[in-house]
Design a protein around this motif. Structure first.
Motif, mmCIF file in Angstrom:
data_model
loop_
_atom_site.group_PDB
_atom_site.id
_atom_site.type_symbol
_atom_site.label_atom_id
_atom_site.label_comp_id
_atom_site.label_asym_id
_atom_site.label_seq_id
_atom_site.Cartn_x
_atom_site.Cartn_y
_atom_site.Cartn_z
ATOM 1 N N ASP A 162 3.203 -6.044 -4.106
ATOM 2 C CA ASP A 162 3.717 -4.689 -4.295
ATOM 3 C C ASP A 162 2.974 -3.784 -3.322
ATOM 4 O OD1 ASP A 162 4.728 -2.222 -5.560
ATOM 5 O OD2 ASP A 162 5.240 -3.524 -7.240
ATOM 6 N N THR A 163 3.006 -2.490 -3.553
ATOM 7 C CA THR A 163 2.375 -1.545 -2.634
ATOM 8 C C THR A 163 0.868 -1.470 -2.882
ATOM 9 O OG1 THR A 163 2.687 0.323 -4.125
ATOM 10 C CG2 THR A 163 4.480 -0.171 -2.589
ATOM 11 N N ILE A 164 0.171 -0.891 -1.894
ATOM 12 C CA ILE A 164 -1.278 -0.672 -2.052
ATOM 13 C C ILE A 164 -1.519 0.292 -3.209
ATOM 14 C CG2 ILE A 164 -3.325 0.336 -0.963
ATOM 15 C CD1 ILE A 164 -2.292 -0.698 1.718
ATOM 16 N N ARG A 165 -0.672 1.318 -3.309
ATOM 17 C CA ARG A 165 -0.821 2.285 -4.398
ATOM 18 C C ARG A 165 -0.715 1.592 -5.752
ATOM 19 N NH1 ARG A 165 -0.001 7.540 -3.840
ATOM 20 N NH2 ARG A 165 1.401 7.232 -2.055
ATOM 21 N N TYR A 166 0.288 0.716 -5.894
ATOM 22 C CA TYR A 166 0.460 0.000 -7.169
ATOM 23 C C TYR A 166 -0.762 -0.850 -7.486
ATOM 24 C CZ TYR A 166 2.199 -3.306 -10.625
ATOM 25 O OH TYR A 166 2.334 -4.080 -11.759
ATOM 26 N N ASN A 167 -1.307 -1.530 -6.489
ATOM 27 C CA ASN A 167 -2.438 -2.423 -6.721
ATOM 28 C C ASN A 167 -3.709 -1.669 -7.095
ATOM 29 O OD1 ASN A 167 -2.029 -5.500 -6.157
ATOM 30 N ND2 ASN A 167 -0.717 -4.446 -4.677
ATOM 31 N N ILE A 168 -3.912 -0.485 -6.500
ATOM 32 C CA ILE A 168 -5.074 0.322 -6.896
ATOM 33 C C ILE A 168 -4.853 0.915 -8.281
ATOM 34 C CG2 ILE A 168 -6.445 2.386 -6.366
ATOM 35 C CD1 ILE A 168 -5.953 1.843 -3.409
ATOM 36 N N ALA A 184 -2.839 6.656 -14.065
ATOM 37 C CA ALA A 184 -3.575 7.524 -13.141
ATOM 38 C C ALA A 184 -2.627 8.237 -12.186
ATOM 39 C CB ALA A 184 -4.597 6.707 -12.357
ATOM 40 N N SER A 185 -3.024 9.428 -11.752
ATOM 41 C CA SER A 185 -2.220 10.210 -10.809
ATOM 42 C C SER A 185 -2.458 9.716 -9.381
ATOM 43 C CB SER A 185 -2.594 11.691 -10.905
ATOM 44 O OG SER A 185 -3.938 11.875 -10.468
ATOM 45 N N ASP A 186 -1.597 10.156 -8.473
ATOM 46 C CA ASP A 186 -1.760 9.783 -7.063
ATOM 47 C C ASP A 186 -3.092 10.294 -6.518
ATOM 48 O OD1 ASP A 186 0.657 8.525 -7.099
ATOM 49 O OD2 ASP A 186 1.752 10.106 -6.030
ATOM 50 N N GLN A 187 -3.490 11.467 -6.938
ATOM 51 C CA GLN A 187 -4.762 12.041 -6.472
ATOM 52 C C GLN A 187 -5.940 11.176 -6.923
ATOM 53 O OE1 GLN A 187 -5.393 16.103 -7.659
ATOM 54 N NE2 GLN A 187 -7.441 16.212 -6.760
ATOM 55 N N GLU A 188 -5.895 10.712 -8.166
ATOM 56 C CA GLU A 188 -6.982 9.857 -8.662
ATOM 57 C C GLU A 188 -7.008 8.520 -7.925
ATOM 58 O OE1 GLU A 188 -7.552 11.009 -13.346
ATOM 59 O OE2 GLU A 188 -5.640 10.109 -12.760
ATOM 60 N N VAL A 189 -5.828 7.993 -7.590
ATOM 61 C CA VAL A 189 -5.753 6.749 -6.821
ATOM 62 C C VAL A 189 -6.417 6.939 -5.460
ATOM 63 C CG1 VAL A 189 -4.157 5.187 -5.621
ATOM 64 C CG2 VAL A 189 -3.704 5.844 -7.983
ATOM 65 N N GLU A 190 -6.129 8.060 -4.800
ATOM 66 C CA GLU A 190 -6.698 8.318 -3.478
ATOM 67 C C GLU A 190 -8.202 8.564 -3.549
ATOM 68 O OE1 GLU A 190 -4.402 11.369 -1.590
ATOM 69 O OE2 GLU A 190 -2.498 10.308 -1.916
ATOM 70 N N GLU A 191 -8.679 9.214 -4.607
ATOM 71 C CA GLU A 191 -10.116 9.420 -4.769
ATOM 72 C C GLU A 191 -10.839 8.081 -4.907
ATOM 73 O OE1 GLU A 191 -12.126 12.048 -4.608
ATOM 74 O OE2 GLU A 191 -10.380 13.201 -3.942
ATOM 75 N N ALA A 192 -10.243 7.167 -5.673
ATOM 76 C CA ALA A 192 -10.838 5.833 -5.834
ATOM 77 C C ALA A 192 -10.858 5.099 -4.497
ATOM 78 C CB ALA A 192 -10.049 5.035 -6.870
ATOM 79 N N ASP A 221 -9.061 5.908 4.635
ATOM 80 C CA ASP A 221 -8.703 6.176 6.031
ATOM 81 C C ASP A 221 -7.846 5.039 6.597
ATOM 82 O OD1 ASP A 221 -10.092 8.512 5.879
ATOM 83 O OD2 ASP A 221 -11.922 7.717 6.804
ATOM 84 N N PHE A 222 -8.191 3.808 6.236
ATOM 85 C CA PHE A 222 -7.399 2.667 6.711
ATOM 86 C C PHE A 222 -5.967 2.753 6.173
ATOM 87 C CE2 PHE A 222 -5.701 -1.452 5.243
ATOM 88 C CZ PHE A 222 -5.393 -2.004 6.479
ATOM 89 N N ILE A 223 -5.837 3.086 4.899
ATOM 90 C CA ILE A 223 -4.501 3.175 4.291
ATOM 91 C C ILE A 223 -3.690 4.273 4.969
ATOM 92 C CG2 ILE A 223 -3.216 3.642 2.168
ATOM 93 C CD1 ILE A 223 -5.619 2.517 0.610
ATOM 94 N N GLU A 224 -4.317 5.408 5.214
ATOM 95 C CA GLU A 224 -3.623 6.536 5.843
ATOM 96 C C GLU A 224 -3.174 6.199 7.261
ATOM 97 O OE1 GLU A 224 -2.953 9.980 4.687
ATOM 98 O OE2 GLU A 224 -2.941 8.645 2.961
ATOM 99 N N GLY A 273 1.498 4.152 4.772
ATOM 100 C CA GLY A 273 0.415 4.647 3.945
ATOM 101 C C GLY A 273 0.220 3.852 2.654
ATOM 102 N N TYR A 274 0.120 4.581 1.554
ATOM 103 C CA TYR A 274 -0.121 3.940 0.258
ATOM 104 C C TYR A 274 1.089 3.144 -0.229
ATOM 105 C CZ TYR A 274 -4.624 6.176 -0.566
ATOM 106 O OH TYR A 274 -5.950 6.530 -0.497
ATOM 107 N N ASP A 275 2.247 3.347 0.398
ATOM 108 C CA ASP A 275 3.453 2.608 0.005
ATOM 109 C C ASP A 275 3.629 1.315 0.806
ATOM 110 O OD1 ASP A 275 4.248 4.470 -1.945
ATOM 111 O OD2 ASP A 275 5.084 5.774 -0.387
#
Length: 617
Positions: free
Chosen positions: A454-460, A467-475, A483-486, A491-493
């Motif tokens: 699945d996506t990187i966002r889903y795996n985190i 959790a919200s998208d902001q909390e995922v990015e903070e983690a 930075d690598f994901i961005e 991106g996170y998808d």
């Protein structure tokens, strides 16, 4: 002796089949679901109406024939004009349409019950698989397991549809027509019909039971072939590394050849069954029709009654012929379901008690007291391990491969139950608390990280699905992967691929660390969490791990000793026992095994640095 064993095996299989059928009944007559029960009753009522109309249809046809031929039937053809057969023909057509309509309505009414049952069975199986222990899944091949579940589900679908709406109506129709023969034509007609039916059913059951061994062999070979194919594709890179494509093709073809042979034998036996059934049906039909023809010649029956006999025989033999097919398919479905229900019946090696407690973590102190553990009875792994991890501190476990380091983490997470001793958190024995409450309080970064396709966002976000998208990015930032994901186009998808193979080992590890950071547990378990990272990345990740470990009880299974120099206590494990303990400096002063390991790693690091310098030069 062999015959007795074979008879016992057959009896056991029949008993299993009945248990399988009975186990499906609660899914059809669902407790607390009055709407579904109404549907079941309504479907059965429509079933009976359809069959009653179906049996009445030949009588309308018989009356029409008598009316047209001027027979001595129930209608006086000499006093009734053309309207009579026309009305009978219209009635005949209407009855056939209504019979079919009731059958279709029956299916429409029951479809919600059947689909609800399938959904609940599939969900129960899925939940049960996740409730089974790690030992079960380590010993089970994924490809074979998925095939067993797929065949079992299809078998259940077939059983639900055909058991209620083909076998039951066919048996009802047989009973009705047999009674009509007895009452209208006499005992001899009913007796011959019954003997023919009994012979057909006996022959069908006997040959079908004999054929089941071929079906079982087909299933076994199909499972083996599918397992080999899945295993080979999951290890695609390894196959390429060793250029073993042809070797894999030969292994797969061997399994397919065995399946082919079993399939041919199954088809030949099916031919024997079909020919035998056709002979029995034809004999019964010829004898009864000959008797009816004699009745017409003697003046006892009309032409319409001769037609009625033929119509009733065809009507009884058509569903009976289908009954043979349905019986075969149901038996095969039960065979397909055997393995699935064996899995459902499997009990987990690790189970909660009748009234498990909820783990309440105040500080998160971990205690191992004289813990003994073995995977197999003749192979002890841990031999009286005792240690304590005070609240908010970090304890590291080091030692050679096979010493039992990762086993300790699996025991703490309660993937396995120990043979003796006690493991507790804040004084609560982990064997007395629910597994869900235990595992919800422990965050794990494993040595071998496997990600969902699945996506990187889903795996985190898997660490805390709400959790919200902001909390995922903070983690992700804390895990030094944001930075690598961005930098990625999506991106996170970004999709990570099967088992996360689109990411490097270090990237997968950082996703796993971000996932654990997002979970925010009071206890951390790091199982060689930086083993897949290069030196520079390791230092960055280690700094992050040190920060998130603050205030948490942390247990580290370490390979690189440089990552644990700041641990409050280091346990040196060897051959299932703790041979040294202390902090980094104290263990170096002992000049024992830890000091030797430290020295070897220093020498390895120096050699690696020299090699890098030479390459750069």
């Amino acid at each position: 002796m062999k015959e007795e064993q074979a008879a016992a095996t057959t009896a056991r299989k029949k008993d299993n089949h009945w248990k399988t059928v009975k186990s499906l009944l609660p899914y059809l007559w669902v407790a607390g679901r009055g709407d579904l029960k109404v549907r079941v009753v309504g479907a059965l009522a429509l079933l009976v109406l359809a069959k009653l109309l179906g049996v009445y249809v030949p009588f309308l046809f018989k009356d029409a024939v008598d009316a047209l031929t001027g027979g001595k039937g129930d209608i006086d053809a000499s006093t009734i004009a053309l309207a009579v057969p026309t009305g009978l023909i219209l009635g005949y057509g209407t009855a056939r349409v209504l019979s079919q309509l009731f059958g279709e309505l029956r299916d429409a009414v029951f479809v919600k019950v059947g689909q609800h049952a399938l959904r609940q069975i599939a969900l129960s199986t899925f939940r049960h698989l996740h409730a089974l222990s790690l030992k079960f899944h380590l010993e089970r091949r994924t490809g074979g397991l998925s095939r067993i579940i797929e065949r079992g589900t299809k078998g259940i679908d077939f059983l639900l549809r055909f058991m209620l709406f083909n076998i039951l109506p066919t048996l009802l129709e047989i009973a009705l027509i047999s009674a009509i023969f007895w009452l209208k034509f006499g005992f001899l007609y009913a007796l011959i019909t019954f003997v023919c039916l009994a012979s057909y059913i006996y022959f069908t059951i006997a040959i079908t039971d004999w054929r089941l061994k071929f079906r079982r062999e087909m299933n076994d070979q199909d499972t083996k072939a599918n397992t080999k194919a899945i295993d080979s594709l999951l290890n695609f890179e390894t196959v390429k590394y060793f250029t073993n494509e042809e070797h894999e093709a030969r292994r797969f073809d061997t399994a397919l050849a065995a399946y082919e042979q079993a399939s041919v034998r199954s088809q030949l036996s099916l031919t024997l069954l079909n020919v035998g059934q056709g002979i029995i049906i034809s004999l019964g039909l010829v004898v009864v029709l000959w008797m009816a023809a004699q009745g017409v010649i003697d003046g006892r029956f009309t032409i319409g009654e001769f037609v009625l006999v033929n119509s009733l025989l065809i009507q009884i033999y058509m569903p009976l012929n289908f009954l043979g097919f349905v019986y075969r398919e149901i038996k095969q479905s039960l065979v397909d379901m055997e393995k699935m229900f064996e899995i459902i019946a499997t009990e987990s090696d690790v189970r909660d008690g009748d009234s498990p407690e909820i783990l309440n973590v105040a500080g998160g102190e971990i205690t191992f007291e004289d813990v003994h553990f073995r995977y197999h009875k003749d192979r002890p792994i841990l031999k009286g391990i005792s240690f304590r991890v005070p609240s908010g501190t970090t304890t590291a476990i080091v030692g050679p491969s096979g010493a039992g380091k990762s086993t300790i983490s699996r025991i703490l997470f309660r993937f396995y139950d120990i043979a003796s001793g006690k493991v507790s958190i804040d004084g609560q024995d982990v064997a007395d608390v629910s597994q869900v409450s235990l595992r919800s309080k422990i965050g794990v970064v494993p040595q071998d990280t496997v990600l969902f396709n699945d996506t990187i966002r889903y795996n985190i976000r898997y660490g805390r699905p709400e959790a919200s998208d902001q909390e995922v990015e903070e983690a992700a930032k804390l895990a030094h992967i944001h930075d690598f994901i961005e930098s990625l186009p999506e991106g996170y998808d970004t999709e990570v691929g099967e088992r996360g193979l689109k990411l490097s080992g270090g990237e997968k590890q950082r996703v796993a660390i971000a996932r654990t950071i997002l979970k925010n547990p009071p206890i951390l378990l790091l199982d060689e969490a930086t083993s897949a990272l290069d030196g520079h990345t390791e230092r960055d990740i280690q700094a992050s791990l040190d920060r998130i470990s603050e205030g948490r009880t942390t247990l580290v299974i370490a390979h690189r000793l440089s990552t644990i120099v700041n641990a409050n206590e280091i346990l040196v494990l060897d051959n299932g026992k703790i041979v040294e303990r202390g902090n980094h400096q104290a263990l170096l002063k002992l000049k024992g095994r830890y000091a030797d390991m430290w020295q070897r790693q220093l020498e390895a690091n120096e050699a690696e640095q020299k090699l890098i310098a030479l390459e750069e030069a």
